[in-house]
Design an enzyme around this catalytic site. Structure first.
Site, mmCIF file in Angstrom:
data_model
loop_
_atom_site.group_PDB
_atom_site.id
_atom_site.type_symbol
_atom_site.label_atom_id
_atom_site.label_comp_id
_atom_site.label_asym_id
_atom_site.label_seq_id
_atom_site.Cartn_x
_atom_site.Cartn_y
_atom_site.Cartn_z
ATOM 1 N N ASP A 238 121.283 45.789 170.132
ATOM 2 C CA ASP A 238 120.815 46.652 169.037
ATOM 3 C C ASP A 238 120.559 45.747 167.822
ATOM 4 O OD1 ASP A 238 120.692 48.363 166.741
ATOM 5 O OD2 ASP A 238 121.449 49.968 168.024
ATOM 6 N N ILE A 239 119.285 45.546 167.520
ATOM 7 C CA ILE A 239 118.899 44.591 166.468
ATOM 8 C C ILE A 239 119.428 45.057 165.106
ATOM 9 C CG2 ILE A 239 116.941 43.495 165.296
ATOM 10 C CD1 ILE A 239 115.325 43.991 167.930
ATOM 11 N N PHE B 252 115.897 53.935 161.395
ATOM 12 C CA PHE B 252 115.089 55.099 161.747
ATOM 13 C C PHE B 252 115.749 55.787 162.932
ATOM 14 C CE2 PHE B 252 110.874 55.888 159.846
ATOM 15 C CZ PHE B 252 110.960 54.983 158.804
ATOM 16 N N LYS C 173 104.484 39.257 191.485
ATOM 17 C CA LYS C 173 104.106 40.661 191.465
ATOM 18 C C LYS C 173 104.788 41.370 192.650
ATOM 19 C CE LYS C 173 100.161 43.701 191.602
ATOM 20 N NZ LYS C 173 99.020 43.902 192.457
ATOM 21 N N ASN D 82 107.170 52.160 175.514
ATOM 22 C CA ASN D 82 107.225 53.545 175.047
ATOM 23 C C ASN D 82 105.966 53.853 174.245
ATOM 24 O OD1 ASN D 82 107.761 52.973 172.126
ATOM 25 N ND2 ASN D 82 109.530 51.960 173.039
ATOM 26 N N LYS E 281 124.438 58.392 163.682
ATOM 27 C CA LYS E 281 123.806 57.075 163.823
ATOM 28 C C LYS E 281 123.972 56.242 162.548
ATOM 29 C CE LYS E 281 120.408 57.442 166.829
ATOM 30 N NZ LYS E 281 119.083 57.728 167.418
ATOM 31 N N LYS F 45 126.027 52.756 162.634
ATOM 32 C CA LYS F 45 125.345 51.484 162.360
ATOM 33 C C LYS F 45 125.594 50.978 160.934
ATOM 34 C CE LYS F 45 121.813 52.327 165.890
ATOM 35 N NZ LYS F 45 120.536 51.889 166.474
ATOM 36 N N ASP G 29 115.990 50.310 174.753
ATOM 37 C CA ASP G 29 117.452 50.234 174.818
ATOM 38 C C ASP G 29 117.913 49.509 176.089
ATOM 39 O OD1 ASP G 29 117.932 51.514 172.402
ATOM 40 O OD2 ASP G 29 117.776 53.504 173.301
HETATM 41 N N1 CTP Z 1 117.184 49.726 167.018
HETATM 42 C C1 CTP Z 1 117.200 48.359 167.035
HETATM 43 N N2 CTP Z 1 117.439 47.691 168.203
HETATM 44 C C2 CTP Z 1 117.633 48.372 169.367
HETATM 45 C C3 CTP Z 1 117.598 49.772 169.348
HETATM 46 C C4 CTP Z 1 117.363 50.421 168.153
HETATM 47 O O1 CTP Z 1 117.007 47.729 166.000
HETATM 48 N N3 CTP Z 1 117.856 47.686 170.479
HETATM 49 C C5 CTP Z 1 116.971 50.425 165.742
HETATM 50 C C6 CTP Z 1 115.648 51.148 165.629
HETATM 51 O O2 CTP Z 1 114.654 50.312 165.083
HETATM 52 C C7 CTP Z 1 116.000 52.299 164.711
HETATM 53 C C8 CTP Z 1 117.431 52.598 165.028
HETATM 54 O O3 CTP Z 1 117.938 51.411 165.623
HETATM 55 O O4 CTP Z 1 115.991 51.907 163.348
HETATM 56 C C9 CTP Z 1 117.652 53.799 165.909
HETATM 57 O O5 CTP Z 1 117.322 53.557 167.203
HETATM 58 P P1 CTP Z 1 117.564 54.617 168.381
HETATM 59 O O6 CTP Z 1 117.090 53.969 169.622
HETATM 60 O O7 CTP Z 1 116.954 55.916 168.004
HETATM 61 O O8 CTP Z 1 119.103 54.830 168.323
HETATM 62 P P2 CTP Z 1 120.216 54.548 169.341
HETATM 63 O O9 CTP Z 1 121.379 54.203 168.525
HETATM 64 O O10 CTP Z 1 119.760 53.528 170.334
HETATM 65 O O11 CTP Z 1 120.482 55.948 170.014
HETATM 66 P P3 CTP Z 1 119.631 56.841 171.037
HETATM 67 O O12 CTP Z 1 118.494 56.008 171.588
HETATM 68 O O13 CTP Z 1 120.597 57.234 172.047
HETATM 69 O O14 CTP Z 1 119.126 57.991 170.209
#
Ligand code: CTP
Length: 396
Positions: free
Chosen positions: A305-306, A322, A288, A209, A336, A340, A278
Site C-alpha cells: 500500500d503506497i 482517495f 505467453k 482496472n 480508511k 492509513k 491490491d
Molecule cells: N493506495 C495505494 N497503494 C495501494 C492501494 C491503495 O497508494 N497499493 C491508495 C490509493 O491511491 C487511495 C487509497 O490508497 O488513495 C485507497 O485505496 P483503496 O484501494 O480504495 O483502499 P484499500 O485500503 O486498499 O481498501 P479496499 O480496496 O478494500 O477498499
C-alpha cells in the site's frame, strides 16, 4: 478565475495563427472574462478587426494615433484597468520589440506602459523560433518576468514541421485561467499518483482496472494552477499530462511504489489518487501462456500500500488519500482515513466516478465531512486543492 470578471487585453500580431485568436477570444468571453482587443497593422492583414469586435463585444483598437481612444492617452489608458495582457499570436518581431522595450505601435506601447502581467503565445516558422536572436529575446523576456505560453510542435502553415506553432485556443484559455487563479500552494512541492496500474500475467496479458487517470491528472493540474511544483507518477493512461508537471510513468504497483519512494523525500504534500492494484500475480510467466482445456489458476499476492507506506514515514508529507467505495461510503471512508493515518481523505462512489467526466467528492478530515457538489473533475480537483491548502497552511 477571480470573483470579479477578469479583464484581459488580447493583443494580436501578424501571423497565420491570428485566426486562432478569434476562438481564443470566444473562449475567454464564454469563461466570463472582459476582453478588449488590440491588433497590430500586420494582424489586420490576417484577420478582420470586425470579427474580433463582434466576438469581444468591444471596439478594436490598433492605431497609436487614434485620438478617439480614451482622452487621447490610449497608449496608456487601454491597459490601465486590465488584469492581464495576452499577445496571441506573438510574432518573432513582436517578441524582439518587447525584449528591447521598443514602442513604435499601439500594442508594443501598451506592453511597455503596463502595470499588469504579460503573457506571450509565440507563433512563427521553426527556423525563426530556433534563430539565435529569438532565443536571446526569449531568455530576456523570461528574465523580465514575461510568461511564455508554448509554442507547440507540429505542422506549420509554411509546410514545414517543427516547433513554433501557436498553442491551440483551448490550451491557451486553460493557461490564462490558471494564471488568474489564487496561488494557494505557491512553490509547495506536491507529489500525485494517478491512473490504474497494470500487473503482468504473462508478456501480453495482465490485470488492471477501469481508472482513466482523469481525477489524478485534474488534481495535478489544479495544484499547478495553485502555484505548486508538481510531480505526477502515473500508471498507463491515454491522457495528455498537464503542462508543467514532472511526469514519471509507471506500469505496475511496484514501479509506482519505487517512483514514489524516489520522489517523496522532497514532497510537502502527497495526494494518492491512483487506483493501485491490491494484488499482483505471484509468478508472472515469462512466456505467453498457451490455451488449454483445463481451468487455469493464478495465485495472487498483495502489493504494498503506497499511501500507507508514505503516511507511516517518520517525516511524512501531508497525505491525502482517495477512496472509491461501492456501498457504505461514509463508514468505509472514515475507517480508511483512520487506518492509513490521513489528515484528509476524499471519497466518491466507485461506479459513478471511475472512467467518468464528472464526479462528486466527499472530504473527510478532523472537522468532519465536507461535500463538494457534483461537477467536472477539474472543478472537484480545484475545490480539493483549496481544502488541502487550507489544512496544510493551518498545520504549518
Ligand atoms: N493506495 C495505494 N497503494 C495501494 C492501494 C491503495 O497508494 N497499493 C491508495 C490509493 O491511491 C487511495 C487509497 O490508497 O488513495 C485507497 O485505496 P483503496 O484501494 O480504495 O483502499 P484499500 O485500503 O486498499 O481498501 P479496499 O480496496 O478494500 O477498499
Amino acid at each position: 478565475m477571480p470573483a470579479s470578471p477578469p479583464r484581459i487585453l488580447l493583443g494580436l500580431t501578424g501571423g497565420v495563427s491570428a485566426y486562432k485568436a478569434a476562438e481564443l477570444c470566444r473562449l475567454l468571453i464564454r469563461s466570463g472574462a472582459d476582453v478588449r482587443v488590440v491588433m497590430t497593422e500586420a494582424a489586420t492583414r490576417f484577420i478582420g478587426p470586425v470579427t474580433m469586435q463582434a466576438l469581444s463585444g468591444q471596439p478594436v483598437a490598433g492605431d497609436l494615433w487614434d485620438r478617439s481612444i480614451d482622452n487621447a492617452m490610449g497608449h496608456i489608458e487601454l491597459s490601465r484597468d486590465r488584469d492581464l495582457i495576452v499577445v496571441a499570436p506573438a510574432s518573432a518581431d513582436f517578441m524582439a520589440k518587447v525584449a528591447l522595450g521598443l514602442a513604435d505601435d499601439l500594442l508594443s506601447t501598451l506592453c511597455l506602459a503596463r502595470e499588469c502581467p504579460l503573457l506571450l503565445a509565440p507563433a512563427m516558422n521553426r527556423q525563426m523560433w530556433e534563430n539565435v536572436a529569438t532565443r536571446r529575446n526569449l531568455a530576456q523576456l523570461r528574465s523580465d518576468g514575461v510568461t511564455i505560453l508554448g509554442p507547440a510542435s507540429g505542422d506549420q502553415a509554411c509546410g514545414e514541421v517543427g516547433e513554433g506553432r501557436m498553442l491551440e485556443p483551448e490550451t491557451l484559455a486553460a493557461h490564462i485561467s490558471a494564471f488568474l487563479r489564487p496561488k494557494v500552494l505557491q512553490d509547495v512541492r506536491v507529489l500525485v499518483t494517478a491512473g490504474p496500474t497494470f500487473e503482468a500475467i504473462d508478456p501480453v496479458r495482465g490485470i488492471t482496472n477501469r481508472s482513466s487517470g482523469r481525477m489524478g491528472y485534474a488534481v495535478a493540474q489544479a495544484a499547478l494552477e495553485a502555484g505548486a511544483q508538481v510531480t505526477l507518477v502515473t500508471g498507463p493512461t491515454a491522457l495528455t499530462p498537464p503542462f508543467g508537471v514532472q511526469l514519471i510513468p509507471a506500469v505496475s504497483a511496484q514501479d509506482m511504489l519505487e517512483a514514489v519512494q524516489a520522489h517523496v523525500a522532497s514532497a510537502q504534500i502527497f495526494v494518492a489518487v491512483a487506483a493501485v492494484a491490491d494484488y499482483r500475480v505471484r509468478q508472472a510467466s515469462v512466456r505467453k501462456i498457451k490455451k488449454g482445456d483445463q481451468p487455469l489458476t493464478l495465485e495472487l499476492e498483495p502489493t504494498v500500500d503506497i499511501l500507507q507506506a508514505v503516511s507511516s514515514r517518520p517525516a511524512a508529507p501531508f497525505c491525502v488519500g482517495f477512496a472509491a467505495e461501492s456501498h457504505d461510503l461514509e463508514r468505509y471512508a472514515k475507517e480508511k482515513r483512520a487506518r492509513k493515518h490521513l489528515p484528509l481523505l476524499a471519497a466518491n462512489v466507485a461506479q459513478e466516478a471511475i472512467g467518468a467526466e464528472d464526479n462528486a467528492l466527499i472530504l473527510f478530515d478532523d472537522n468532519g465531512r465536507h461535500a463538494i457538489p457534483r461537477g467536472p473533475k477539474i472543478e472537484q480537483a480545484r475545490a480539493l486543492v483549496r481544502h488541502i491548502a487550507a489544512l496544510y497552511r493551518a498545520r504549518a
